[in-house]
Design a protein around this motif. Structure first.
Motif, PDB file in Angstrom:
ATOM      1  N   CYS A   1      58.659  95.805 -25.561  1.00  0.00           N
ATOM      2  CA  CYS A   1      57.218  96.098 -24.861  1.00  0.00           C
ATOM      3  C   CYS A   1      56.511  97.234 -24.512  1.00  0.00           C
TER       4      CYS A   1
ATOM      5  N   CYS B   1      54.387  93.103 -25.827  1.00  0.00           N
ATOM      6  CA  CYS B   1      55.002  92.752 -25.019  1.00  0.00           C
ATOM      7  C   CYS B   1      55.530  91.772 -25.255  1.00  0.00           C
TER       8      CYS B   1
ATOM      9  N   ILE C   1      50.687  95.823 -16.133  1.00  0.00           N
ATOM     10  CA  ILE C   1      51.320  97.326 -16.206  1.00  0.00           C
ATOM     11  C   ILE C   1      50.487  97.813 -14.613  1.00  0.00           C
TER      12      ILE C   1
ATOM     13  N   GLN D   1      55.817  97.496 -15.633  1.00  0.00           N
ATOM     14  CA  GLN D   1      56.541  96.102 -16.028  1.00  0.00           C
ATOM     15  C   GLN D   1      55.581  95.024 -14.863  1.00  0.00           C
TER      16      GLN D   1
END
Length: 122
Positions: free
Chosen positions: A33, A37, A62, A110
């Motif tokens: 990622c 990603c 994100i 993430q």
């Protein structure tokens, strides 16, 4: 033969949660990622019925901002079996978030929301 019934299950983050009694359990993993990603999802059929037309939708965030979505068609999963689904997010927002992380201006936390849709015969 009965008509197929539609169902869906949602999973958020790295834990598998379902809104009601569902036929599947999911677990989310992250691959590489950075500017792209990869999202991998393990889909486990916990019922005694075969499910078909399984589809995965994933929304990547994100630092709390939506940076992209991806989709995958898994196919059918036999009773008590497991299949893996994966999709890749590539977007300008993801690339900008990673560049801000490299420059030291922001974190790179993430989080993903996944939705797995399927059909089965009753």
């Amino acid at each position: 033969m009965a008509a197929p019934a539609a169902a869906s299950a949602e999973s958020s983050g790295l834990t598998a949660t379902t809104a009601s009694a569902q036929l599947i359990r999911t677990k989310v993993y992250f691959g590489r990622c950075r500017d792209t990603c990869q999202i991998k999802v393990r889909i486990r059929n916990v019922s005694r019925t075969n499910i078909f037309d399984v589809r995965l939708n994933a929304r990547l965030r994100i630092n709390g901002r939506n940076v992209g979505t991806c989709y995958d068609h898994v196919g059918s999963i036999r009773a008590k079996k497991t299949k893996w689904a994966s999709c890749t997010v590539r977007s300008r927002s993801l690339s900008n978030a990673y560049n801000r992380y490299l420059d030291g201006f922001a974190d790179f936390n993430q989080y993903t929301n996944t939705t797995v849709n399927y059909r089965y015969y009753r």
